[in-house]
Design an enzyme around this catalytic site. Sequence first.
Site, PDB file in Angstrom:
ATOM      1  N   ALA A 136     -12.167  57.572 -46.132  1.00  0.00           N
ATOM      2  CA  ALA A 136     -13.302  57.330 -45.228  1.00  0.00           C
ATOM      3  C   ALA A 136     -13.302  55.950 -44.576  1.00  0.00           C
ATOM      4  O   ALA A 136     -14.269  55.593 -43.915  1.00  0.00           O
ATOM      5  CB  ALA A 136     -14.646  57.597 -45.906  1.00  0.00           C
ATOM      6  N   ALA A 137     -12.207  55.187 -44.700  1.00  0.00           N
ATOM      7  CA  ALA A 137     -12.147  53.892 -43.987  1.00  0.00           C
ATOM      8  C   ALA A 137     -12.215  54.135 -42.487  1.00  0.00           C
ATOM      9  O   ALA A 137     -13.019  53.521 -41.772  1.00  0.00           O
ATOM     10  CB  ALA A 137     -10.864  53.140 -44.339  1.00  0.00           C
ATOM     11  N   GLY A 138     -11.377  55.058 -42.009  1.00  0.00           N
ATOM     12  CA  GLY A 138     -11.378  55.374 -40.580  1.00  0.00           C
ATOM     13  C   GLY A 138     -12.720  55.950 -40.137  1.00  0.00           C
ATOM     14  O   GLY A 138     -13.222  55.622 -39.051  1.00  0.00           O
ATOM     15  N   ASP A 139     -13.322  56.787 -40.971  1.00  0.00           N
ATOM     16  CA  ASP A 139     -14.617  57.382 -40.609  1.00  0.00           C
ATOM     17  C   ASP A 139     -15.704  56.308 -40.530  1.00  0.00           C
ATOM     18  O   ASP A 139     -16.536  56.308 -39.624  1.00  0.00           O
ATOM     19  CB  ASP A 139     -15.028  58.445 -41.636  1.00  0.00           C
ATOM     20  CG  ASP A 139     -14.102  59.658 -41.600  1.00  0.00           C
ATOM     21  OD1 ASP A 139     -13.485  59.905 -40.551  1.00  0.00           O
ATOM     22  OD2 ASP A 139     -14.008  60.344 -42.636  1.00  0.00           O
TER      23      ASP A 139
HETATM   24  P1  ADP Z   1      -7.536  56.030 -41.294  1.00  0.00           P
HETATM   25  O1  ADP Z   1      -8.348  55.936 -42.554  1.00  0.00           O
HETATM   26  O2  ADP Z   1      -8.161  56.893 -40.248  1.00  0.00           O
HETATM   27  O3  ADP Z   1      -6.074  56.272 -41.497  1.00  0.00           O
HETATM   28  P2  ADP Z   1      -7.009  53.183 -41.088  1.00  0.00           P
HETATM   29  O4  ADP Z   1      -6.298  53.287 -42.382  1.00  0.00           O
HETATM   30  O5  ADP Z   1      -6.259  52.628 -39.926  1.00  0.00           O
HETATM   31  O6  ADP Z   1      -7.631  54.573 -40.631  1.00  0.00           O
HETATM   32  O7  ADP Z   1      -8.322  52.301 -41.362  1.00  0.00           O
HETATM   33  C1  ADP Z   1      -9.331  52.146 -40.391  1.00  0.00           C
HETATM   34  C2  ADP Z   1      -9.846  50.719 -40.449  1.00  0.00           C
HETATM   35  O8  ADP Z   1     -10.343  50.459 -41.759  1.00  0.00           O
HETATM   36  C3  ADP Z   1      -8.784  49.657 -40.206  1.00  0.00           C
HETATM   37  O9  ADP Z   1      -8.614  49.383 -38.831  1.00  0.00           O
HETATM   38  C4  ADP Z   1      -9.368  48.464 -40.971  1.00  0.00           C
HETATM   39  O10 ADP Z   1     -10.348  47.808 -40.209  1.00  0.00           O
HETATM   40  C5  ADP Z   1     -10.056  49.129 -42.158  1.00  0.00           C
HETATM   41  N1  ADP Z   1      -9.141  49.171 -43.320  1.00  0.00           N
HETATM   42  C6  ADP Z   1      -8.375  50.203 -43.735  1.00  0.00           C
HETATM   43  N2  ADP Z   1      -7.651  49.874 -44.836  1.00  0.00           N
HETATM   44  C7  ADP Z   1      -7.980  48.596 -45.127  1.00  0.00           C
HETATM   45  C8  ADP Z   1      -7.594  47.660 -46.162  1.00  0.00           C
HETATM   46  N3  ADP Z   1      -6.704  47.994 -47.115  1.00  0.00           N
HETATM   47  N4  ADP Z   1      -8.153  46.423 -46.137  1.00  0.00           N
HETATM   48  C9  ADP Z   1      -9.055  46.068 -45.199  1.00  0.00           C
HETATM   49  N5  ADP Z   1      -9.454  46.899 -44.203  1.00  0.00           N
HETATM   50  C10 ADP Z   1      -8.932  48.139 -44.171  1.00  0.00           C
END
Ligand code: ADP
Length: 305
Positions: free
Chosen positions: A251-254
């Site tokens: 859910a980071a991307g979400d």
């Molecule tokens: P998805 O989950 O859709 O694959 P990402 O992995 O690119 O998307 O993560 C989306 C955003 O979440 C990133 O651009 C960043 O801002 C944040 N993020 C993701 N992983 C990390 C991490 N390990 N540390 C800090 N921020 C993170």
Amino acid sequence: MHNSTLTILGSINADHLIQVSHFPQPGETLSGRNYQVVYGGKGANQAVAAARLGAKVNFIACVGNDDIGREMKKSFAQEGMNTAAISEVTQARTGIAMIQVADSGENSIVISAGANAYLNADRVQSFAHIIEQSDALLMQLETPLDGVLCAAKLAKQAGKQVVLNPAPAQPLPDELLGQLTMITPNETEAEILTGVKVVDYQSAVQSAQVFHQKGVEMVLITLGAKGVFVSHQNQQEIVQGFVVQATDTTAAGDTFNGALMTALLEGKSLNQAIHFAQAAAAISVTRLGAQTSIPTRQETLDFLA
Ligand code: ADP
């Protein structure tokens, strides 16, 4: 712009999570640990993120005529969103994901779309007034493409912002890309949609160029811990993210997408909105689960202070 409304169209899943020492082999029976049902689905995660972060949200989605569907719908109302466009369909059960999390940190996921498969163009058309009266539309790809395309056209014709987080990755018709104000793929999704493998700044510029040629104004490629690549009005840059101890990136991307739209609808600049969204996403990676990990507005402001 402060009373702006965001419509989110997308999936609702109940995530059945279980921790395992290793993934079972065919024929093997394994005892798992810490079984939990966590609310998920990309549409729901993004809607919860936007609502917790302060946006006025309409959520267009489908659940089954079952207890978990009704419970989730009720919890979304408690999060403060308008749930009038969440249909209870009788043809299928609420969508689920069966997620095994191995001690190695890897996961293995099986999804049953269930009710999500009934969010087709006909159903979307019946909510045209909601889309046309909102300021922006945010969607993903866990519901049928004809419904996504229908919603995109309705919003674009009404002069609204149309934003697509193209996840899970799949090729898309140019007709859909042509409706978009903004697209927010991660590196894998950008590669599948543009044919350009995103490995560095130059390849990100090239990948973004393909989206621009198809009519997308703003391209944001999320780069995990490396931040976000932005391409808009002939300017490109990488906006750094925040350094945190990652526990679970589900859910980071979400969270990023819900937060980004919340900030844009408050009138923040694109760069300010990305900064805010990366803070919210960074908090989410420090916690377990999908909706359980999404921060509130106050938590995000405290993190930034
Ligand atoms: P998805 O989950 O859709 O694959 P990402 O992995 O690119 O998307 O993560 C989306 C955003 O979440 C990133 O651009 C960043 O801002 C944040 N993020 C993701 N992983 C990390 C991490 N390990 N540390 C800090 N921020 C993170």
